[in-house]
Write an enzyme that holds these catalytic residues in place. Structure first.
Site, PDB file in Angstrom:
ATOM      1  CB  CYS A 200     -19.720 -32.640  13.652  1.00  0.00           C
ATOM      2  SG  CYS A 200     -18.732 -33.115  12.223  1.00  0.00           S
ATOM      3  CB  THR A 201     -20.501 -28.152  11.464  1.00  0.00           C
ATOM      4  OG1 THR A 201     -20.701 -27.819  12.836  1.00  0.00           O
ATOM      5  CG2 THR A 201     -20.970 -27.030  10.577  1.00  0.00           C
TER       6      THR A 201
END
Ligand code: ZN
Ligand code: ZN
Length: 348
Positions: A200-201
């Site tokens: 994810c980020t």
């Protein structure tokens, strides 16, 4: 009595930040660990962060902490020392320093106590978010991308995947993390013999997702250490090939950190190559969508002719129009907005 909340208007605070002469550094960090009294922890940290002129967004819950903040660049090391000393669990915690950043993303410190640092919708009491998969460093990520037994799973939202992702990563098509968790388990149910690599980020969502996959009987679960942000930083630092293509979307003024020059997305209005997100300029809309410079000019930053017209009405007229109108999904999503083969039809 110490001031534990902001008493000055948002506008004034923003002007104050912009008038600062010292550069700021944007930092994010998170940790899943048990905080017995989140409110006490929050109040203590708030005072300490104020002393270091920290701005940003911090969430605290019984399951841990999640912070995206900026600090005057000369105070980065003081901040590091502070974080390491607040709890033994945070000693030596990895702090993600944003690349390609002007430090102007935040102008106020907001620190909130929540049920969870990342809403997950999990009701199973036996789920333990700190029992996570194995971390992969940048070099290992690149090796995994060449491993035919590995499946990369993007645990971010559609609009994030759209402008940038790892080569051949699988998208879990939902706009909420709580929907994505069971969906990922379901999508991969026949692949339990494979290596599952989640990302994810900034690592916080995929770390929890990796714990959820383990909880659901997957044995070989990995996650990208520090998410795309840390991967990009390390890969650049070590001269590794960048296998995350395009932009890493982040919710701040910049709406994304460019990782490679590849432009993966298209303008949602005309279809030309573009990966610049914007919010519709109509205050009654604010739709998040991708708009090229030509369309931005043509529609004056609006998502449609209707919004363009509405944005020119007097404030009172706008307000009366908005009254009673349902505020729906504020993010353009191809699967939901099927107009014009996945594009917004701005004339409608
Ligand atoms: Zn366009
Ligand atoms: Zn609009």
């Amino acid at each position: 009595m110490p001031v534990l909340h902001n008493q000055v208007s948002n506008k004034v605070l923003k002007e104050r930040m912009l008038a600062e002469t010292e550069p700021r550094t944007t930092i994010s960090f998170y940790k899943y660990f048990t905080i017995a009294d989140p409110q006490e922890f929050r109040d203590r940290l708030y005072k300490l962060f104020l002393e270091l002129q920290v701005f940003g967004r911090v969430y605290i819950a019984k399951e841990g902490i999640n912070a995206q903040i900026s600090v005057p660049s000369s105070k980065v090391e003081a901040l590091r020392a502070l974080i390491y000393s607040i709890s033994p669990e945070l000693d030596n915690l990895r702090l993600n320093i944003a690349l390609d950043d002007d430090g102007k993303s935040f102008w106020v410190l907001r620190m909130k106590v929540r049920d969870r640092v990342v809403a997950d919708g999990i009701t199973d009491e036996s789920f333990n978010p700190s029992n996570t998969g194995q971390y992969l460093k940048a070099e290992q990520v690149n090796q995994m991308l060449d491993d035919p037994d590995a499946i990369f799973v993007d645990m971010r939202n559609h609009y994030e995947y759209e402008v940038g992702h790892f080569e051949q990563a699988v998208e879990v098509p939902s706009d909420t993390f709580r929907e994505q968790l069971p969906m990922a388990v379901d999508m991969l149910r026949d692949q339990k013999d494979k290596k599952i690599v989640m990302y994810c980020t900034g690592g916080i969502r995929c770390e929890k997702a990796s714990a959820y996959m383990l909880h659901n009987g997957f044995d070989n679960v990995y996650h990208v250490e520090g998410g795309v942000i840390e991967y990009a930083r390390k890969a650049k630092e070590q001269g590794l090939p960048l296998r995350f293509k395009g932009k890493n979307f982040v919710f701040d003024n910049r709406m994304g950190e460019r990782i490679t020059e590849d432009v993966l997305a298209h303008c949602h209005q005309c279809g030309s190559e573009c990966d610049t997100h914007t919010n519709c300029k109509n205050d009654g809309c604010h739709l998040l969508f991708i708009q090229c410079p030509t369309c931005a000019e043509k529609y004056e930053g609006c998502c449609s002719v209707a919004c363009q017209e509405e944005s020119k009405l007097t404030e009172e007229e706008q307000r009366s129009r908005r009254a009673g109108r349902e505020v729906s999904n504020k993010i353009f999503n191809k699967s939901r907005h099927r107009l014009s083969a996945g594009f917004i039809n701005p004339e409608k």
